[in-house]
Write a protein that holds these residues in place. Structure first.
Motif, short mmCIF file in Angstrom:
data_model
loop_
_atom_site.label_atom_id
_atom_site.label_comp_id
_atom_site.label_asym_id
_atom_site.label_seq_id
_atom_site.Cartn_x
_atom_site.Cartn_y
_atom_site.Cartn_z
N GLN A 3 -1.73 -0.26 11.82
CA GLN A 3 -1.96 -1.29 10.81
C GLN A 3 -2.43 -0.70 9.48
O GLN A 3 -1.91 -1.02 8.44
N ASP A 44 2.69 -5.91 7.71
CA ASP A 44 2.30 -5.96 6.30
C ASP A 44 3.45 -5.56 5.38
O ASP A 44 3.44 -5.87 4.19
N TRP A 45 4.43 -4.88 5.93
CA TRP A 45 5.55 -4.37 5.16
C TRP A 45 6.80 -5.24 5.29
O TRP A 45 7.87 -4.87 4.81
N ASN A 77 0.44 -2.16 -3.54
CA ASN A 77 -0.19 -3.09 -2.61
C ASN A 77 -1.69 -2.82 -2.51
O ASN A 77 -2.49 -3.75 -2.46
N LYS A 81 -4.63 -5.45 -3.50
CA LYS A 81 -5.69 -5.84 -2.56
C LYS A 81 -7.07 -5.52 -3.12
O LYS A 81 -8.01 -6.30 -2.93
#
Length: 136
Positions: A3, A44-45, A77, A81
């Motif tokens: 992850q 997430d991708w 990314n 974030k």
């Protein structure tokens, strides 16, 4: 891919595995390698994976270009974030304004002797109430 694993670590691990297969005379086409990398990305991708699969020919997409795309996406990314996290922290640090109005037990009497501070509080409450109603 784990992850929170950096993409560089994932690529390095992938290259090590592919080189191990080369020792057994197993060769992969460019399309197979690109497909395997895309499938190994975490959820997430998903948006980037779908974009690449739908806009590029996976069989001719250069592996080096894929690496660059993945690293760029990860960098952007992470920055996004981080900005979101900083904004949330700043919002939590801001003091929350609360309005308190005095109440009386006299139901029939009108309060014409309202102080300026009480009047300002009442005006602020009415403005907030109107804003709330208009936003619904």
């Amino acid at each position: 891919m784990k992850q929170d694993e950096p993409i560089v670590d994932m690529i390095t691990h992938f290259i090590d595995i592919i080189n191990g297969f080369k020792g057994f005379d197993r060769k992969f086409t460019n399309g197979e390698l690109v497909s395997k990398i895309l499938r190994s990305l975490s959820k997430d991708w998903n948006s980037l994976r779908m974009l690449i699969e739908n806009t590029k020919d996976v069989n001719t997409y250069p592996l080096e270009e894929l690496y660059g795309t993945l690293m760029t996406y990860e960098l952007n990314n992470v920055e996004t974030k981080e900005k979101t996290r900083r904004i949330k922290e700043e919002m939590e640090e801001l003091p929350k304004r609360q309005i308190a109005l005095k109440s009386t037990n006299d139901e029939g009497s009108s309060n014409t002797n309202m102080s300026d501070e009480e009047f300002d509080d009442l005006v602020l409450l009415v403005k907030k109430w109107r804003g709330f109603r208009n936003n619904r």
